[in-house]
Design a protein around this motif. Structure first.
Motif, PDB file in Angstrom:
ATOM      1  N   MET A   1       0.855  -1.196   0.000  1.00 17.36           N
ATOM      2  CA  MET A   1       0.000   0.000   0.000  1.00 17.36           C
ATOM      3  C   MET A   1       0.889   1.244   0.000  1.00 17.36           C
ATOM      4  SD  MET A   1      -2.943   1.160   2.712  1.00 17.36           S
ATOM      5  CE  MET A   1      -4.014  -0.178   2.239  1.00 17.36           C
ATOM      6  N   THR A   2       0.594   2.160  -0.859  1.00 17.91           N
ATOM      7  CA  THR A   2       1.379   3.379  -0.962  1.00 17.91           C
ATOM      8  C   THR A   2       1.070   4.318   0.192  1.00 17.91           C
ATOM      9  OG1 THR A   2       1.287   3.167  -3.358  1.00 17.91           O
ATOM     10  CG2 THR A   2       1.999   5.286  -2.480  1.00 17.91           C
ATOM     11  N   ALA A   3       2.047   4.947   0.731  1.00 17.51           N
ATOM     12  CA  ALA A   3       1.846   5.872   1.850  1.00 17.51           C
ATOM     13  C   ALA A   3       1.034   7.075   1.416  1.00 17.51           C
ATOM     14  CB  ALA A   3       3.195   6.324   2.394  1.00 17.51           C
ATOM     15  N   VAL A   4       0.188   7.532   2.325  1.00 18.34           N
ATOM     16  CA  VAL A   4      -0.637   8.709   2.071  1.00 18.34           C
ATOM     17  C   VAL A   4      -0.021   9.896   2.781  1.00 18.34           C
ATOM     18  CG1 VAL A   4      -2.888   9.755   2.366  1.00 18.34           C
ATOM     19  CG2 VAL A   4      -2.717   7.335   1.834  1.00 18.34           C
ATOM     20  N   HIS A   5       0.302  10.937   2.060  1.00 19.44           N
ATOM     21  CA  HIS A   5       0.925  12.116   2.656  1.00 19.44           C
ATOM     22  C   HIS A   5      -0.144  13.042   3.213  1.00 19.44           C
ATOM     23  CE1 HIS A   5       4.753  10.913   1.008  1.00 19.44           C
ATOM     24  NE2 HIS A   5       4.157  10.744  -0.172  1.00 19.44           N
ATOM     25  N   PRO A   6      -0.059  13.449   4.446  1.00 18.40           N
ATOM     26  CA  PRO A   6      -1.070  14.324   5.039  1.00 18.40           C
ATOM     27  C   PRO A   6      -1.083  15.688   4.375  1.00 18.40           C
ATOM     28  CG  PRO A   6       0.844  14.149   6.485  1.00 18.40           C
ATOM     29  CD  PRO A   6       1.056  13.164   5.384  1.00 18.40           C
ATOM     30  N   LEU A  36      -3.363   4.736  -3.571  1.00 15.58           N
ATOM     31  CA  LEU A  36      -3.539   3.447  -2.919  1.00 15.58           C
ATOM     32  C   LEU A  36      -3.797   2.360  -3.952  1.00 15.58           C
ATOM     33  CD1 LEU A  36      -5.751   4.462   0.132  1.00 15.58           C
ATOM     34  CD2 LEU A  36      -3.285   4.132   0.048  1.00 15.58           C
ATOM     35  N   ARG A  37      -3.055   1.272  -3.859  1.00 16.00           N
ATOM     36  CA  ARG A  37      -3.176   0.205  -4.847  1.00 16.00           C
ATOM     37  C   ARG A  37      -4.575  -0.406  -4.849  1.00 16.00           C
ATOM     38  NH1 ARG A  37       1.206  -4.247  -4.103  1.00 16.00           N
ATOM     39  NH2 ARG A  37       2.465  -2.364  -4.448  1.00 16.00           N
ATOM     40  N   SER A  38      -5.151  -0.603  -3.670  1.00 12.29           N
ATOM     41  CA  SER A  38      -6.484  -1.198  -3.595  1.00 12.29           C
ATOM     42  C   SER A  38      -7.530  -0.294  -4.238  1.00 12.29           C
ATOM     43  CB  SER A  38      -6.861  -1.468  -2.135  1.00 12.29           C
ATOM     44  OG  SER A  38      -6.767  -0.280  -1.361  1.00 12.29           O
ATOM     45  N   THR A  41      -7.217  -0.472  -8.028  1.00 13.15           N
ATOM     46  CA  THR A  41      -7.831  -1.703  -8.529  1.00 13.15           C
ATOM     47  C   THR A  41      -9.352  -1.571  -8.586  1.00 13.15           C
ATOM     48  OG1 THR A  41      -6.019  -3.008  -7.593  1.00 13.15           O
ATOM     49  CG2 THR A  41      -8.049  -4.179  -8.152  1.00 13.15           C
ATOM     50  N   ALA A  42      -9.934  -0.989  -7.529  1.00 17.34           N
ATOM     51  CA  ALA A  42     -11.381  -0.803  -7.511  1.00 17.34           C
ATOM     52  C   ALA A  42     -11.830   0.166  -8.593  1.00 17.34           C
ATOM     53  CB  ALA A  42     -11.830  -0.304  -6.136  1.00 17.34           C
ATOM     54  N   LEU A  43     -11.037   1.212  -8.834  1.00 14.51           N
ATOM     55  CA  LEU A  43     -11.359   2.164  -9.894  1.00 14.51           C
ATOM     56  C   LEU A  43     -11.398   1.468 -11.253  1.00 14.51           C
ATOM     57  CD1 LEU A  43      -9.140   5.199  -8.812  1.00 14.51           C
ATOM     58  CD2 LEU A  43     -11.635   5.180  -8.906  1.00 14.51           C
ATOM     59  N   ALA A  44     -10.409   0.643 -11.523  1.00  9.97           N
ATOM     60  CA  ALA A  44     -10.377  -0.060 -12.805  1.00  9.97           C
ATOM     61  C   ALA A  44     -11.499  -1.078 -12.923  1.00  9.97           C
ATOM     62  CB  ALA A  44      -9.019  -0.751 -12.977  1.00  9.97           C
ATOM     63  N   SER A 103     -10.317   2.822   4.698  1.00  8.67           N
ATOM     64  CA  SER A 103      -8.894   2.478   4.636  1.00  8.67           C
ATOM     65  C   SER A 103      -8.036   3.388   5.518  1.00  8.67           C
ATOM     66  CB  SER A 103      -8.395   2.553   3.184  1.00  8.67           C
ATOM     67  OG  SER A 103      -8.533   3.866   2.667  1.00  8.67           O
ATOM     68  N   GLU A 104      -8.429   4.630   5.672  1.00 10.67           N
ATOM     69  CA  GLU A 104      -7.643   5.556   6.501  1.00 10.67           C
ATOM     70  C   GLU A 104      -7.588   5.096   7.953  1.00 10.67           C
ATOM     71  OE1 GLU A 104      -7.316   9.998   5.313  1.00 10.67           O
ATOM     72  OE2 GLU A 104      -9.435   9.486   5.290  1.00 10.67           O
ATOM     73  N   TYR A 105      -8.684   4.524   8.435  1.00  9.98           N
ATOM     74  CA  TYR A 105      -8.711   4.069   9.819  1.00  9.98           C
ATOM     75  C   TYR A 105      -7.917   2.775   9.960  1.00  9.98           C
ATOM     76  CZ  TYR A 105     -12.417   7.503  10.091  1.00  9.98           C
ATOM     77  OH  TYR A 105     -13.126   8.678  10.028  1.00  9.98           O
ATOM     78  N   THR A 106      -7.997   1.904   8.952  1.00 13.83           N
ATOM     79  CA  THR A 106      -7.229   0.662   9.001  1.00 13.83           C
ATOM     80  C   THR A 106      -5.737   0.940   9.010  1.00 13.83           C
ATOM     81  OG1 THR A 106      -9.014  -0.453   7.782  1.00 13.83           O
ATOM     82  CG2 THR A 106      -6.870  -1.551   7.861  1.00 13.83           C
ATOM     83  N   ALA A 107      -5.315   1.915   8.188  1.00 19.88           N
ATOM     84  CA  ALA A 107      -3.893   2.254   8.088  1.00 19.88           C
ATOM     85  C   ALA A 107      -3.459   3.316   9.090  1.00 19.88           C
ATOM     86  CB  ALA A 107      -3.586   2.742   6.673  1.00 19.88           C
ATOM     87  N   ARG A 108      -4.373   3.780   9.945  1.00 26.74           N
ATOM     88  CA  ARG A 108      -4.094   4.817  10.934  1.00 26.74           C
ATOM     89  C   ARG A 108      -3.667   6.133  10.296  1.00 26.74           C
ATOM     90  NH1 ARG A 108      -6.552   4.423  15.254  1.00 26.74           N
ATOM     91  NH2 ARG A 108      -4.998   5.718  16.305  1.00 26.74           N
ATOM     92  N   ALA A 109      -4.064   6.339   9.038  1.00 25.44           N
ATOM     93  CA  ALA A 109      -3.738   7.606   8.375  1.00 25.44           C
ATOM     94  C   ALA A 109      -4.725   8.703   8.742  1.00 25.44           C
ATOM     95  CB  ALA A 109      -3.725   7.408   6.864  1.00 25.44           C
ATOM     96  N   ALA A 110      -5.855   8.334   9.341  1.00 27.79           N
ATOM     97  CA  ALA A 110      -6.856   9.340   9.691  1.00 27.79           C
ATOM     98  C   ALA A 110      -6.325  10.320  10.724  1.00 27.79           C
ATOM     99  CB  ALA A 110      -8.121   8.655  10.212  1.00 27.79           C
TER     100      ALA A 110
END
Length: 274
Positions: A1-6, A36-38, A41-44, A103-110
């Motif tokens: 999973m690619t990191a999300v920059h705040p 995000l890779r997931s 994939t969902a977009l495609a 996904s933000e809560y799963t990855a703690r990016a929230a």
């Protein structure tokens, strides 16, 4: 999973208003959608499943026509093809919206997101705008592509129909996908879990009509019109055989399915800790 920059809270520091901040949040949410890779994939999967479902149904009509006349009007056949594509696309739309919400809560990016933008409803609104816009564009691509690849098979079955008729069915189905995306966003935000959001929304869409039918048989009342899978398609088609009053009822039922989980999600978003 690619990191999300705040997102940097530069708008607040300059004091240049919520409009600039909202544009920044939009850019941030769009970046998450494409990083995000997931989510990629969902977009495609959205246009691919729509076009694939339409193609399979059109192929089935062509196979049937090899043995006997199909026996349905061309417009009805095209509506059926679009409907199958819509049901296939719903699966990808549910996954897309649920991942975007949870996904933000799963990855703690929230935590980083809400530190940068303390006004959580602003983040939720930006996320909804981005997901709905992406759903609309991808649905359009899917239905156009599906119509192109399905046309030769339906033509072989002698089921040609005016493109204007197909466009109307596709527009109605695209609106339905937007409703499904909103519901999945609300449930995903409320549960803060991608898996739970997907499971709950799919249960409502796939199992809900069966449960309503069983309960209706027990209590002697037809509960099917109160399900989202009945009310939303009728509303987006803007046609109820029972008349305008019934169509207004479909609008109320659809709104209730969106407002209730949406209000619960908004309350949880503001009140609960990250």
């Amino acid at each position: 999973m690619t990191a999300v920059h705040p997102l940097r809270p530069s708008g607040a520091a300059r004091g240049d208003g919520s409009r600039v901040r909202f544009r920044g949040v939009l850019r941030s949410e769009l970046g998450k959608l494409t990083s995000l890779r997931s989510l990629r994939t969902a977009l495609a999967a959205v246009p691919l499943l729509i076009a694939g479902g339409m193609l399979l149904r059109a192929w089935a009509y062509a196979q049937t026509a090899q043995h006997a006349p199909v026996g349905v009007p061309p417009a009805a056949a095209w509506a059926d093809v679009v409907d199958i594509g819509t049901h296939a696309g719903e699966l990808a739309v549910v996954v897309l919206a649920a991942i975007a919400a949870g996904s933000e809560y799963t990855a703690r990016a929230a935590v980083s997101t809400y530190l940068a933008v303390p006004r959580r409803p602003v983040v939720a609104a930006a996320k909804a705008v981005v997901v709905l816009a992406a759903t609309a564009v991808l649905a359009a691509l899917g239905f156009v592509g599906g119509a192109v690849v399905s046309a030769p098979f339906l033509s072989a079955a002698r089921l040609e129909a005016p493109w204007s008729a197909v466009a109307g069915d596709a527009a109605s189905s695209a609106a339905l996908l937007l409703i499904v995306a909103l519901l999945a966003l609300a449930v995903g935000t409320l549960t803060r879990s991608t898996a739970a959001g997907i499971a709950i929304v799919l249960a409502l869409l796939l199992v809900g009509p069966t449960v309503a039918g069983l309960l209706g048989a027990v209590i002697g009342v037809d509960l099917t019109p109160f399900t989202l899978t009945y009310a939303a398609p009728v509303l987006t088609a803007l046609h109820d055989p029972a008349g305008p009053a019934a169509l207004a009822g479909d609008a109320v039922v659809t709104a209730a399915w969106l407002v209730v989980p949406g209000a619960a999600a908004a309350s949880a978003l503001v009140r609960r800790d990250v």
